[in-house]
Scaffold this active site. Structure first.
Site, PDB file in Angstrom:
ATOM      1  N   ILE A  57       8.405  26.354 -52.051  1.00 27.45           N
ATOM      2  CA  ILE A  57       8.126  26.333 -53.492  1.00 27.45           C
ATOM      3  C   ILE A  57       7.635  24.928 -53.846  1.00 27.45           C
ATOM      4  O   ILE A  57       8.255  23.937 -53.465  1.00 27.45           O
ATOM      5  CB  ILE A  57       9.395  26.658 -54.309  1.00 27.45           C
ATOM      6  CG1 ILE A  57       9.933  28.047 -53.959  1.00 27.45           C
ATOM      7  CG2 ILE A  57       9.124  26.551 -55.804  1.00 27.45           C
ATOM      8  CD1 ILE A  57      11.316  28.313 -54.511  1.00 27.45           C
ATOM      9  N   GLU A  65       3.146  16.130 -62.191  1.00 25.88           N
ATOM     10  CA  GLU A  65       2.272  15.047 -61.724  1.00 25.88           C
ATOM     11  C   GLU A  65       0.821  15.505 -61.677  1.00 25.88           C
ATOM     12  O   GLU A  65      -0.077  14.753 -62.061  1.00 25.88           O
ATOM     13  CB  GLU A  65       2.726  14.541 -60.352  1.00 25.88           C
ATOM     14  CG  GLU A  65       1.812  13.514 -59.724  1.00 25.88           C
ATOM     15  CD  GLU A  65       1.660  12.204 -60.494  1.00 25.88           C
ATOM     16  OE1 GLU A  65       0.615  11.540 -60.336  1.00 25.88           O
ATOM     17  OE2 GLU A  65       2.580  11.828 -61.249  1.00 25.88           O
TER      18      GLU A  65
END
Length: 147
Positions: A57, A65
């Site tokens: 994941i 970000e």
């Protein structure tokens, strides 16, 4: 500049490099308004080795970000005074929400919309989607430093 940016143009604007450059391509940009970028998520991403080995994941912080990098690109295209020497810093994240897991094989569509700016602080409404489904959203602020 309106339109698209390829990876070579992105690298001229952002200091990030492997493994931390999280924008592969800008597919649409309207300076001072919005930007849409893509991040292709592959099993070869280094973070999948530890997050998680049996069920990979993409970490939510890396989705944020990627969105922050997209805000930097929109900022760079929205102010003619900012050049290749400008550095963009993540200054804040508000109302972050995670709605869907992002896994190898997904393509993140990063959509950032300009809200406002004052001096060196810029604010954006941000969304990350996979196949038209919301994966994450937040309001992100970036600060600009010109060398």
């Amino acid at each position: 500049m309106a339109g698209t940016l390829d990876i070579l143009q992105i690298q001229k604007l952002l200091p990030h490099r492997y493994p931390f450059l999280l924008v592969d391509k800008v597919v649409a940009c309207e300076p001072g308004a919005s930007l849409t970028a893509l991040k292709n998520v592959t099993f070869n991403e280094p973070f999948f080795q530890g997050h998680f080995p049996s069920q990979p994941i993409m970490p939510g912080v890396l989705i944020m970000e990627a969105l922050a990098q997209a805000t930097a690109l929109l900022t760079s295209q929205s102010d003619d005074k900012l050049g290749e020497g400008a550095v963009y810093y993540l200054a804040g994240i508000d109302n972050a929400r995670f709605k869907r897991q992002v896994v190898p094989g997904d393509q993140l569509r990063l959509q950032v919309t300009y809200l406002k700016h004052k001096r060196h602080l810029w604010s954006f409404d941000c969304r990350a989607e996979v196949d038209g489904e919301l994966a994450a959203s937040a309001q992100i602020m970036c600060a600009v430093s010109v060398a």
